[in-house]
Scaffold this active site. Structure first.
Site, mmCIF file in Angstrom:
data_model
loop_
_atom_site.group_PDB
_atom_site.id
_atom_site.type_symbol
_atom_site.label_atom_id
_atom_site.label_comp_id
_atom_site.label_asym_id
_atom_site.label_seq_id
_atom_site.Cartn_x
_atom_site.Cartn_y
_atom_site.Cartn_z
ATOM 1 N N LYS A 83 0.748 -1.197 -0.019
ATOM 2 C CA LYS A 83 -0.074 -0.103 0.024
ATOM 3 C C LYS A 83 1.034 1.228 0.034
ATOM 4 O O LYS A 83 1.822 1.524 0.921
ATOM 5 C CB LYS A 83 -0.904 0.029 1.133
ATOM 6 C CG LYS A 83 -2.389 0.678 1.196
ATOM 7 C CD LYS A 83 -3.005 0.311 2.359
ATOM 8 C CE LYS A 83 -4.266 1.194 2.363
ATOM 9 N NZ LYS A 83 -5.089 1.046 3.526
HETATM 10 C C1 E4P Z 1 -8.209 2.032 3.754
HETATM 11 O O1 E4P Z 1 -7.407 1.194 3.287
HETATM 12 C C2 E4P Z 1 -8.309 2.878 5.173
HETATM 13 O O2 E4P Z 1 -7.373 1.747 6.025
HETATM 14 C C3 E4P Z 1 -9.091 3.108 5.676
HETATM 15 O O3 E4P Z 1 -10.540 2.555 5.266
HETATM 16 C C4 E4P Z 1 -9.659 4.608 6.557
HETATM 17 O O4 E4P Z 1 -10.611 4.492 7.120
HETATM 18 P P1 E4P Z 1 -10.976 5.645 8.160
HETATM 19 O O5 E4P Z 1 -11.121 6.972 7.633
HETATM 20 O O6 E4P Z 1 -12.172 5.287 9.031
HETATM 21 O O7 E4P Z 1 -9.757 5.773 9.105
#
Ligand code: E4P
Length: 217
Positions: A83
């Site tokens: 990522k």
């Molecule tokens: C995506 O890969 C992120 O880990 C995640 O969806 C972020 O979500 P949040 O805005 O609830 O922290």
């Protein structure tokens, strides 16, 4: 639509894997911090439970270090997806990793132009953050619709991974908008099966069945 769980909590992951509903996992540095676990250890453990893609995020923000970190992460398990943040350095790293056959998830996407760039460098997944756009009074779901249209216009194969999901409604809307994947907090995944009419209907069926005095087995 594929379901990924957005978590690094092993117990939740085991429960979801047993349910047969899980296609993969996403993590981020905040979720790793929340787990209180060693990053590499927890990713290896998750990859041993879930055979699908498991996103592990680089911690650095410059190209050279991202590439070095990605090399460590992709060696943790065959199903690791690296990522990367949606920055110029992150996109550059994405292009290199893609050319080497490594799966990538470009994260922190908040605009259609950003998603276009991620597709151009061959990202496996693009992660538009719906909830965080909603939080600042923008329409997160419109971003999913826009990206769907753009990717279809050019037949990009990058999968739209709806992220920052907060509610069951987000799932319905993301599915209607054509997201390929949703990454969802475990509590929201479990809520998807709930309906008060299912609950009351089942209670009635159980009661009436008992009244017949019969047994199927
Ligand atoms: C995506 O890969 C992120 O880990 C995640 O969806 C972020 O979500 P949040 O805005 O609830 O922290």
């Amino acid at each position: 639509m594929k379901f990924f769980a957005d978590t690094a909590e092993i117990e939740d992951i085991k429960k979801l894997q047993e349910s047969g509903l899980l296609d993969g996992i996403t993590t981020n540095p905040s979720l790793i911090a929340k787990s209180g676990r060693d990053f590499k250890e927890v990713i290896k453990e998750i990859c041993g439970i879930v055979p699908g893609p498991v996103s592990a995020e680089v911690a650095s923000t410059d190209f050279d270090t991202m590439i070095k970190e990605a090399d460590v992460l992709r060696k943790l398990a065959d199903n690791v997806v690296v990522k990367l943040p949606l920055t110029v350095d992150g996109l550059k790293a994405c292009k290199v990793l893609t050319s080497e056959g490594t799966k990538t998830n470009v994260t922190l996407c908040f605009s259609a132009n950003q998603a276009l760039l991620a597709a151009k460098v061959g990202a496996t997944y693009i992660s538009p953050f719906i909830g965080r756009l909603d939080d600042i009074n923008l329409e997160g779901m419109q971003l999913i619709r826009d990206i769907r249209q753009i990717y279809d216009n050019y037949a990009f194969s990058t999968e739209i991974l709806a992220a920052s999901i907060r509610t069951p409604n987000h799932i319905t809307e993301a599915a209607l908008a054509g997201a390929d994947v949703a990454t969802i907090p475990p509590a929201v995944i479990f809520k998807l099966a709930d309906h008060p009419l299912t609950k009351s209907g089942l209670e009635q069926f159980v009661k009436d069945w008992k009244g017949t005095g019969q047994s199927i087995l």
